[in-house]
Design an enzyme around this catalytic site. Structure first.
Site, PDB file in Angstrom:
ATOM      1  N   GLU A 294     -85.090 -34.604  22.768  1.00 49.96           N
ATOM      2  CA  GLU A 294     -84.405 -35.802  23.269  1.00 49.96           C
ATOM      3  C   GLU A 294     -84.781 -36.925  22.326  1.00 49.96           C
ATOM      4  O   GLU A 294     -85.958 -37.211  22.137  1.00 49.96           O
ATOM      5  CB  GLU A 294     -84.802 -36.096  24.707  1.00 49.96           C
ATOM      6  CG  GLU A 294     -84.435 -34.998  25.695  1.00 49.96           C
ATOM      7  CD  GLU A 294     -82.965 -34.587  25.675  1.00 49.96           C
ATOM      8  OE1 GLU A 294     -82.109 -35.423  25.353  1.00 49.96           O
ATOM      9  OE2 GLU A 294     -82.680 -33.406  25.949  1.00 49.96           O
ATOM     10  N   CYS A 328     -85.417 -45.438  25.126  1.00 47.79           N
ATOM     11  CA  CYS A 328     -84.333 -44.780  24.394  1.00 47.79           C
ATOM     12  C   CYS A 328     -82.991 -45.173  24.994  1.00 47.79           C
ATOM     13  O   CYS A 328     -81.967 -45.143  24.323  1.00 47.79           O
ATOM     14  CB  CYS A 328     -84.521 -43.281  24.441  1.00 47.79           C
ATOM     15  SG  CYS A 328     -84.790 -42.691  26.100  1.00 47.79           S
TER      16      CYS A 328
HETATM   17  P1  NAD Z   1     -91.491 -40.972  16.707  1.00 46.65           P
HETATM   18  O1  NAD Z   1     -90.383 -40.066  16.306  1.00 46.65           O
HETATM   19  O2  NAD Z   1     -92.024 -41.913  15.706  1.00 46.65           O
HETATM   20  O3  NAD Z   1     -92.730 -40.093  17.204  1.00 46.65           O
HETATM   21  C1  NAD Z   1     -92.585 -39.128  18.231  1.00 46.65           C
HETATM   22  C2  NAD Z   1     -93.702 -38.110  18.084  1.00 46.65           C
HETATM   23  O4  NAD Z   1     -93.446 -37.324  16.906  1.00 46.65           O
HETATM   24  C3  NAD Z   1     -95.088 -38.731  17.911  1.00 46.65           C
HETATM   25  O5  NAD Z   1     -96.032 -37.960  18.627  1.00 46.65           O
HETATM   26  C4  NAD Z   1     -95.302 -38.601  16.412  1.00 46.65           C
HETATM   27  O6  NAD Z   1     -96.653 -38.573  16.049  1.00 46.65           O
HETATM   28  C5  NAD Z   1     -94.631 -37.271  16.138  1.00 46.65           C
HETATM   29  N1  NAD Z   1     -94.269 -37.026  14.743  1.00 46.65           N
HETATM   30  C6  NAD Z   1     -93.781 -37.899  13.845  1.00 46.65           C
HETATM   31  N2  NAD Z   1     -93.540 -37.274  12.671  1.00 46.65           N
HETATM   32  C7  NAD Z   1     -93.883 -35.976  12.845  1.00 46.65           C
HETATM   33  C8  NAD Z   1     -93.859 -34.824  12.010  1.00 46.65           C
HETATM   34  N3  NAD Z   1     -93.430 -34.891  10.751  1.00 46.65           N
HETATM   35  N4  NAD Z   1     -94.282 -33.652  12.514  1.00 46.65           N
HETATM   36  C9  NAD Z   1     -94.697 -33.562  13.797  1.00 46.65           C
HETATM   37  N5  NAD Z   1     -94.742 -34.618  14.645  1.00 46.65           N
HETATM   38  C10 NAD Z   1     -94.335 -35.806  14.168  1.00 46.65           C
HETATM   39  O7  NAD Z   1     -91.001 -41.731  18.030  1.00 46.65           O
HETATM   40  P2  NAD Z   1     -91.753 -42.873  18.856  1.00 46.65           P
HETATM   41  O8  NAD Z   1     -91.766 -44.131  18.071  1.00 46.65           O
HETATM   42  O9  NAD Z   1     -93.013 -42.376  19.451  1.00 46.65           O
HETATM   43  O10 NAD Z   1     -90.725 -43.025  20.075  1.00 46.65           O
HETATM   44  C11 NAD Z   1     -89.547 -43.746  19.947  1.00 46.65           C
HETATM   45  C12 NAD Z   1     -88.363 -42.835  19.710  1.00 46.65           C
HETATM   46  O11 NAD Z   1     -88.280 -41.875  20.752  1.00 46.65           O
HETATM   47  C13 NAD Z   1     -87.049 -43.601  19.747  1.00 46.65           C
HETATM   48  O12 NAD Z   1     -86.209 -43.120  18.726  1.00 46.65           O
HETATM   49  C14 NAD Z   1     -86.502 -43.278  21.132  1.00 46.65           C
HETATM   50  O13 NAD Z   1     -85.106 -43.406  21.218  1.00 46.65           O
HETATM   51  C15 NAD Z   1     -86.972 -41.877  21.316  1.00 46.65           C
HETATM   52  N6  NAD Z   1     -87.048 -41.505  22.723  1.00 46.65           N
HETATM   53  C16 NAD Z   1     -86.051 -40.731  23.227  1.00 46.65           C
HETATM   54  C17 NAD Z   1     -86.056 -40.383  24.564  1.00 46.65           C
HETATM   55  C18 NAD Z   1     -84.953 -39.547  25.145  1.00 46.65           C
HETATM   56  O14 NAD Z   1     -85.110 -39.041  26.254  1.00 46.65           O
HETATM   57  N7  NAD Z   1     -83.845 -39.370  24.441  1.00 46.65           N
HETATM   58  C19 NAD Z   1     -87.095 -40.816  25.390  1.00 46.65           C
HETATM   59  C20 NAD Z   1     -88.111 -41.591  24.832  1.00 46.65           C
HETATM   60  C21 NAD Z   1     -88.077 -41.927  23.495  1.00 46.65           C
END
Ligand code: NAD
Length: 545
Positions: A294, A328
């Site tokens: 998501e 999000c």
């Molecule tokens: P992010 O993508 O920066 O990080 C999410 C997770 O991924 C973190 O734990 C991060 O450490 C990890 N990560 C990052 N790069 C990685 C890699 N190369 N390999 C493995 N893990 C990695 O997102 P964020 O800033 O924590 O959250 C915000 C984002 O999440 C926004 O884009 C938002 O829209 C989305 N979001 C979506 C929903 C939904 O239900 N659609 C819900 C909440 C947040």
């Protein structure tokens, strides 16, 4: 082995408490906040099987609203720690996958009850401190949504287990809902404590074992989640919390033969990268991994000329600015009819002037800080871009101050360009961009709906305000694929478990609907068993005669 068919208690959404002055919940939360704020810095270990592991590579945990204050430290792990987490998970699988589902459900039902009462103030205070939510935003997330996820999932698991095939005469057909063969990797975002807890928990409920990597900026409340799971009786090794750089974890997990599924919530770019990596390594795995993600959104609000002005303004303010737009589902692009815009603009500007911004410690603050320096710089960059542009104007807010915490005023940009940068890209902050459309022609509303549908790569949430039933019908049809969660006359945020299953398509994710039975189905691999009650004893069919 179960000696009965059991009924999970029928789930009811956890009531949202008011925190009004004089209420016991307000007093308890303020006390928990003060205790956690004033206690000596804590040390958060990694949870690797029964081991609690710390390293010399310490990272500070600081509130977004006060970056000089250190709440504690967590340890950054290496590839060796990720391997240790996987080994612990696979060892735990031998017992956990064979445990009756009612026992697994009982662990998470107990966790829900712990969240609802004895841990309510603590998990809310932790969410206020680590993610910078005000008390109401913490309550609807860390207490209510988290408890709801756990209770509804247990109920959905029961319903899934009850789905059984027909049986013809002389045979008995059965369907078993086996956990995936291997382990599940859960990667969670900073913005919802409930999502962080749910992503590993829902897979574990269905018999899987999990390696969980929370976001660096959510570790403080993630630790409370682990504390609750432990107290609820979750055996060691079922959910292993590893804190490290994402690519470090990915480098081990995505090359492991037993990698069976990814449960991800976060940004679209990261998810695409992970999916590609999994694809490149496909031959390494025992099974085709389940990939559930998501991801981002560019969520819209459209007003028809018949809309109620105050309803639109409230939907925009709550939808765009609660939790500083770091949902999000947050409204971030709006399409307003020229005939209503002067009234909407005036009311919105007047209301925005009343919003107070500051630490969540002061319950009078509606707006708090954004999560970290990276977010602050990124959001400020969009505001600077708008200030410098000839086809846009900042009509509210715009101020940014990072001297104590990462504060960005609720900001509204008005643009004459429907494809202006901030109408298209996910900002993930308190910035709303408004495009005013000429509604004097017959097809104006239909045309603006086409514009909404084609402007962004995302399709997560969206809202349409109108008092005209034909306009609502037209919008629902034209925007059929523009949002996985579509709202009529309401803000596009605040989905409730069991009521509005949540998720979007296109660039916003695999749409596996957290908070519904659909998500649980991704974490099982059914086995069909056909048993002949009366086995044939002669190969000759009648037609041969
Ligand atoms: P992010 O993508 O920066 O990080 C999410 C997770 O991924 C973190 O734990 C991060 O450490 C990890 N990560 C990052 N790069 C990685 C890699 N190369 N390999 C493995 N893990 C990695 O997102 P964020 O800033 O924590 O959250 C915000 C984002 O999440 C926004 O884009 C938002 O829209 C989305 N979001 C979506 C929903 C939904 O239900 N659609 C819900 C909440 C947040």
């Amino acid at each position: 082995m179960a000696h009965g068919t059991f009924n999970v208690p029928y789930p009811i959404n956890e009531p949202v408490l008011s925190y009004a002055p004089g209420t016991p919940e307000r007093e308890a939360l303020q006390a928990a906040y003060q205790t956690m704020y004033n206690q000596p810095p804590i040390e958060v270990p990694m949870y690797l099987g029964a081991a609690r592991v710390t390293t010399d590579d310490k990272r500070a945990m600081t509130p977004p609203h006060e970056h000089g204050k250190v709440l504690g430290h967590f340890s950054y792990g290496t590839e060796a720690h990720v391997t240790q987490a996987i080994d612990a998970a696979l060892e735990a699988r031998k017992s956990w996958a064979n445990l009756g589902w009612e026992h697994r459900a009982a662990v998470f039902l107990k966790a829900a009850d712990l969240i609802a009462v004895p841990y309510r103030a603590k998990i809310n205070a932790a969410t206020m401190l680590s993610q910078g939510k005000n008390c109401f935003q913490a309550e609807i997330d860390a207490a209510c949504e988290f408890a709801d996820f756990l209770r509804f999932n247990a109920y959905f698991a029961q319903e899934i287990h009850a789905q059984q095939p027909e049986s013809a005469d002389g045979i008995w057909n059965r369907l078993e809902y086996r956990p995936l063969e291997g382990f599940v990797f859960a990667i969670t975002p900073f913005n919802f404590t409930a999502i962080s807890g749910n992503l590993p928990a829902v897979a574990a409920l269905m018999g899987n074992v999990v390696v969980w990597k929370p976001s660096d900026t959510q570790v403080y409340s993630a630790q409370v989640i682990m504390e609750i799971f432990q107290e609820a009786g979750l055996p060691d090794g079922v959910i292993n919390m590893v804190t490290c750089d994402g690519p470090v974890a990915g480098n081990v997990v995505f090359k492991h033969r037993e990698f069976a599924g990814l449960h991800f919530t976060g940004s679209t770019g990261v998810f695409r990268h992970l999916w590609k990596t999994i694809g490149e390594n496909l031959e390494m795995y025992r099974s085709y991994p389940r990939i559930v993600g998501e991801t981002g959104g560019k969520d819209f609000v459209v007003a028809h000329p018949s809309a109620n002005v105050s309803a639109v303004v409230t939907g925009l303010i709550r939808g765009a600015f609660e939790f500083q737009g770091q949902k999000c589902s947050a409204a971030s692009r709006a399409y307003m009819p020229a005939s209503l815009w002067p009234a909407i603009k005036a009311e919105m500007q007047a209301e925005l002037a009343t919003l107070r911004m500051g630490s969540p410690e002061d319950f009078g603050n509606f707006i708090n800080a954004v999560i970290d320096r990276r977010a602050f710089d990124k959001i400020k960059g969009y505001i600077d871009y708008a200030n410098a542009a000839s086809d846009a104007e900042v009509i509210a807010g715009g101020g940014c101050d990072d001297s104590v915490g990462y504060f960005v005023e609720p900001t509204v940009i008005e643009t004459s360009n429907p494809h202006f940068k901030s109408m298209v890209e996910e900002i993930f902050g308190p910035v709303l961009t408004v495009y005013v459309y000429d509604d004097s022609t017959e097809n104006a509303f239909a045309d603006v709906l086409d514009l909404v549908d084609s402007t962004s790569e995302y399709a997560l949430t969206g809202a349409v305000f109108s008092q005209d039933r034909y306009a609502l019908d037209l919008a629902a049809k034209k925007l059929e694929n523009a949002a996985g969660n579509f709202y009529l006359n309401d803000k596009p945020t605040g989905a409730v478990v069991g009521q509005q299953p949540f998720g979007g398509a296109r660039g916003s994710g695999t749409n596996d609907k957290a908070g519904s039975y659909l998500n649980l189905l991704r974490w099982v691999s059914p086995r069909t068993i056909k048993e002949a009650l009366v086995s044939p004893t002669d190969y000759r069919y009648p037609f041969l005669g």
